[in-house]
Design an enzyme around this catalytic site. Structure first.
Site, mmCIF file in Angstrom:
data_model
loop_
_atom_site.group_PDB
_atom_site.id
_atom_site.type_symbol
_atom_site.label_atom_id
_atom_site.label_comp_id
_atom_site.label_asym_id
_atom_site.label_seq_id
_atom_site.Cartn_x
_atom_site.Cartn_y
_atom_site.Cartn_z
ATOM 1 N N ARG E 100 0.827 -1.213 0.000
ATOM 2 C CA ARG E 100 0.000 0.000 0.000
ATOM 3 C C ARG E 100 0.863 1.266 0.000
ATOM 4 N NH1 ARG E 100 -3.759 0.257 -2.153
ATOM 5 N NH2 ARG E 100 -2.942 2.178 -3.000
ATOM 6 N N LYS E 135 2.356 24.856 -3.755
ATOM 7 C CA LYS E 135 1.106 24.282 -3.244
ATOM 8 C C LYS E 135 1.175 22.756 -3.288
ATOM 9 C CE LYS E 135 -1.399 28.406 -4.707
ATOM 10 N NZ LYS E 135 -2.415 29.023 -5.595
ATOM 11 N N LYS E 167 5.088 39.730 -3.495
ATOM 12 C CA LYS E 167 3.663 39.567 -3.789
ATOM 13 C C LYS E 167 2.872 40.788 -3.346
ATOM 14 C CE LYS E 167 2.250 35.302 -3.769
ATOM 15 N NZ LYS E 167 1.847 33.923 -3.399
ATOM 16 N N GLU E 201 5.006 40.261 -8.465
ATOM 17 C CA GLU E 201 3.626 39.979 -8.864
ATOM 18 C C GLU E 201 2.905 41.287 -9.177
ATOM 19 O OE1 GLU E 201 1.401 37.326 -6.137
ATOM 20 O OE2 GLU E 201 -0.178 38.844 -6.176
ATOM 21 N N ASP E 222 -0.666 38.256 -12.660
ATOM 22 C CA ASP E 222 -1.530 37.456 -11.800
ATOM 23 C C ASP E 222 -2.997 37.678 -12.113
ATOM 24 O OD1 ASP E 222 -1.848 35.618 -9.667
ATOM 25 O OD2 ASP E 222 -2.510 37.276 -8.397
#
Lengths: 286, 286, 286, 286, 286, 286
Positions: E100, E135, E167, E201, E222
């Site tokens: 597994r 992510k 960002k 960004e 973005d």
């Protein structure tokens, strides 16, 4: 001190405490009753730059969270020697158990900051930046690099992933496979993450044109004479950054900087550290 | 190299590899095809004592067990510079990934062994032994102490549990509680494990009689003048061992030894290390 | 409880909690709502010596820092059985999850302290000291040795580094190489750290003179008759410490002590522990 | 030996080696030259059941992979005392460094297997099974439970996740919230994983009907008289399994089994272990 | 598979095995005798790209080094479904214990590689590169990123240290302090390591001129419309790289690529993985 | 969120933080001064079920214990999208360093809870329970299973030790040794812990009688048609539980449930997760 991942900091401190304390402290265990409290001062014996205060604080906290630690200065501050840089107070037994480890951290980090500061000072009116290398004590890279910053230096690559550095051995191996330097740099550009720059080590001026044509972001001038460096800087001007590398000393650093290189990397900042002499002076018990 | 606990060795090597390699080696990953093999030699650039060969071997083995590592010397051997101390061969990518870490270990350990050897040589016709301290790089104590042995030195306490060392701060705190030095030593004798010796730090000759009466096994003469040390040694002769401590240098070590002390402890062996310059020279690809 | 390195304590507690709790507590998870609070008392069922209170406290704190733990006694206290040694209060679910682990620690440590105390009591009017051995439960040495101290015993070597102990197998191997016992002890003196003592195991009286001439600090009289031990002690008097070893029982310990040996080491203190029966009694919910 | 997760086995062995060996073995380091080889036999001194052979093998392998370990028996075998259960051969230094740790594992595990075997033998012609509890040495559960199996016993819950066990404290807390025993069991059935059984501890016969109606898979008869147990077994027959629990001894176990209970759980198998006396006998060097 | 730090790989595999296997495999332990050997094939049930073969191999090796694992393909190979990608043979019990976990690794990694490959194919005749994001599943970043490479994608930043990415939240906070975008970028250039690039960004075209003037190496467009992106790419052409970001799907990716952006980052490659269905088919026992 | 062992939670969070943060956050380090504070809201962009709030809280606490985290909802709550599920406030630098990791945990866990919830809703008026499998992301099993519970599902086996599951490969191997299914189940009953149930996988109705006669507690109907399942359920009624398994989808789950099976296991709950889109919206600095 720059941010250090708290998990990494805990790992480093635990390793240091474990190797010193895991079998107990037979002297303190035998002699010091629990009720005795003490206050002590961290006092440098010679001039330098202080670093590692947060690390020292964390050492005491790990062993006894009731010990107080009050810094009087911050990492990067200059000391003449003799002044109090921090005060620790609380259980005497806990302070004695942690004393050596806290000092070992602070002395090494302050030693790195101090020598870095001397290199930085030597070129401070020029545009050249002093950077470190990956020649750090195994397991202590985060702290060694933080100490360089405390001393006014800048960090080069922290590890093998935050910058491409094509060295002589990469080049030789690929030339044996039939690739030229331009092709090598282009392969790196095509394969490596686009977020990191590409630095190429050159050992003679002849290699610079190909490095530039290949698109190097930084050219490392390795072990060159002052004369060669000056020419190398000239060839690269406006096209890429330049870094001088190889046996840089306090005696030679200014002359190197005057060639106009953007950065000078100094392995000795971290591979050959002279600890800053710092003592822990206990206040006399009443 | 003296025996090092394999679990501790694995911890140290894993920490060093992780901080350098956990994000990959973007240069080698981008450039070096898997099929390329290489051979390279570890070559010191200056004279010294070699140490850390087994550690370097273990670094390569941890990353790629098919890489061969053949030492030509053993830890403790003197090198003039220029000779091959070990050959590594196998996957070029693996060798490049490990190169810096293997060198960082060997250069520090060889640096420690080399300076130790100079201290040892300075007193080699006398009965005095050169010993290290707990002023080691945090996390590297086992390796730092192994390097001292490779350089001909002896190890002092490895940690806080393998010897009682009653220092000025222990004494001051207990005197404030009303105990005399004799009583302090007897308490230590009664409370500490019977398998370790009791060493007492004295800062003036006045304290020696009480230390002897209390039953100290070793008296540490801390920061004394040559004259005082000579008297201290005389007072202790036949009753306990003596250790000189405090800012010992290559210049002063012989004079100190000539006082007849049994041991001289030198913090600088490990707290202010000058790395031995060792390079890794790749054979030219055919 | 003597000082235990907090990192080691965390390691031991984490291992114990992980093996019991890492898959959750399916009973408590299914049944006990979060809002239920409880108070419970640690109550021994039989007489003995309590040890491990700080460890139990740390177990609850690791799982739920809001659980309160109030000891009514300290490690080393005698209990008749039936009294409250500590009170724990807070989230019922947290207490139930930790109950077995906290008890496992306290019951083993109290069992060790209790049997140690019986050995110590048997010889308390004599000068002989009861010491433990390295025959501890794997991974629990720090706690096992702390429990011996709580019971009034003393610790022998904590590990292989805080004392030289030359045993029959060392001697046999070196005699096969042509060394006599005196030479063996002198080699140990010359090679081992100067901060630890040298103990030599002898199995017959014949070996004692060589041990003394070699400079042994301690002679271990291994598996000797009372008669032999008495002679051995006599031979060593004033020259070194003596330790009796080998299948010591509560029945025999006093007779052994009366031979005048300085120490008696008892493996059964830790290798064959009878847990002290301690229960956790919950107060009736209102 | 039943399968033990190799990662868990490595954790346990590393913890044991670290606490004994991380500072080195000062005796062996000082005395035993690298070239000496030896052969030694593990020999029990008294009758019992052997367990832990694979663990001992793994201890030596962790320190020196060239040491050979040849078992002559397997876990679970009966020994009379005096026979060879395994032979270890190779570097004398490595064998000496591991000897105590390997013995500590084998002696504890064999002690558990031996006492388990005596309980099992006492009821071997009956259908009752002897099972262990979670009263194991902290950190050693996997090994303690493997030793029970080697002795012929069966394992009860390994931890808090592989079975629901509703104890008096769960019941009391929920009754205070207004739930009856049936409701409690049904809540457990509804909330707990469907792959585990539900066992309910009852302290009087009155509680059994509700336990059965609630759908308990197993009823634990806790601290009951023989008489009560016999009635309890009768009430449960054909509807659920029964387990006897509480201060079971070798004297009482047979009488308890004759009540017809399916299982008898014995905490003393693991919480109060008498180590089996096993020695390591070195062959005389030639 | 790209190089993965072996220490990180061991950590990941150990975590996965521990959570599944640390309590044993009660089914296999009860049923499968040690002597049974087996051979089984990893067979995908649907088309896709295979990844994780080396990880699967390492899973079996960690549990039983005698299990053989023979890959028939390499990471990155396309499968139609039904073919054998690897054969595992050896102890049936070991294979069942690992099945597994090995599948969980391969199915996730192959799922990532497969979806990456579809994005890559959609733009393969264009110059735009498909890159991943941070992510990833917590703890699995190295494997998730290796799987993206196996699928033909490229890696964006591996972590927070191998690239500067300014960002919206960085910008907003600093604008509130009175800094303009140009100043922000210059501060980053002055403070961040010189070996990493600076990406900014931007959420509207208005911000691009300042980003370019500040010296951004990469501009992230973005959540822009196709129209805006096309204009943005135009504004940046020749001055910096461009990256499209935000809710990219297989439907939209080609149209985005046709705007001429250099890179398109796709979070869904790793944050919303559909496992590739792979089975382990045992050969029938004879 | 159901209880998660805090040591396991710490391990998972440390692994995630380490892989992202161990080299520092070069952007935040360069740009964000220490004095800036911020407040931000976790806001889902689409409908779903929230899970992982406690994990997110623990992420921030691990990096900076002074960061406040205030949940507005609890795990298992439904969100429409757009509402605030939690507020985090404190050092902007700390929040930025943790943002991605906290989101990665919450998005995956909420994605699992959300899809689970849809399966659960599809059968909510029936008696059938939706359960998960061991097809979880390696290293994240505890969190993946907690998320299933948050979504209203139930947990199947957490690992290989909390339930016997006899699968086709076990059966085939033992049949080759001459055992029938009944015998196999009885061997499991005799050998496995008595606290766990025995589940048997059957692939055709023919196998059910033997499974029942052997005493299976649960029969898994693997990859059967609706028709077969209905018959299988009928055959098992009153004698054991039934579980449907194999490629269950949202489209087919209701029809499967209507066959009367007690449980339906759905691998896709955890092996093919679509992250719930959640953002972290910073409040505008004043």
């Amino acid at each position: 001190m720059p941010f250090i991942d708290p998990i990494e900091l805990e790992r480093v401190i635990d390793a240091a405490l474990t190797e010193d304390l895991s079998g107990g402290d037979v002297t303190t265990d035998a002699l010091i009753p629990r009720h005795i409290e003490a206050t002590a001062r961290f006092v440098p014996r010679t001039p330098g730059i202080i670093a590692g205060l947060d690390v020292a604080r964390a050492v005491f906290a790990r062993v006894d969270s009731s010990v107080g630690f009050t810094p009087h200065l911050v990492d990067g501050d200059f000391v003449e020697g003799g002044e109090t840089v921090a005060i620790v107070s609380g259980s005497l037994a806990a302070i004695l158990r942690c004393e050596r480890i806290a000092l070992n951290f602070m002395q090494r980090m302050s030693g790195i900051a101090s020598i870095t500061s001397r290199f930085v000072k030597a070129v401070e009116d020029l545009d050249t930046v002093i950077v470190d290398t990956r020649k750090t004590a195994p397991g202590l890279r985060a702290l060694d690099k933080a100490a360089v910053v405390a001393g006014g230096g800048r960090n080069h690559r922290r590890n093998l992933s935050d910058g491409v550095l094509i060295k002589d051995n990469h080049i030789a191996a690929l030339q044996a496979e039939g690739l030229g330097l331009q092709q090598i740099i282009r392969r790196a550009r095509a394969q490596a993450p686009h977020t990191v720059k590409i630095e190429v080590e050159v050992e003679s001026l002849d290699e610079i044109p190909a490095a530039l044509d290949g698109g190097a972001d930084i050219v490392m001038l390795d072990n060159m004479s002052i004369e060669e460096m000056r020419s190398g800087v000239e060839m690269c001007r406006g096209r890429c950054l330049t870094e001088a590398s190889g046996n840089v000393s306090l005696e030679s650093v200014r002359e190197i900087a005057e060639t106009g290189v953007d950065m000078i990397s100094v392995g000795a900042l971290t591979h050959s550290v002279t600890a800053l002499d710092i003592g822990l002076d206990f206040e006399q018990p009443d």
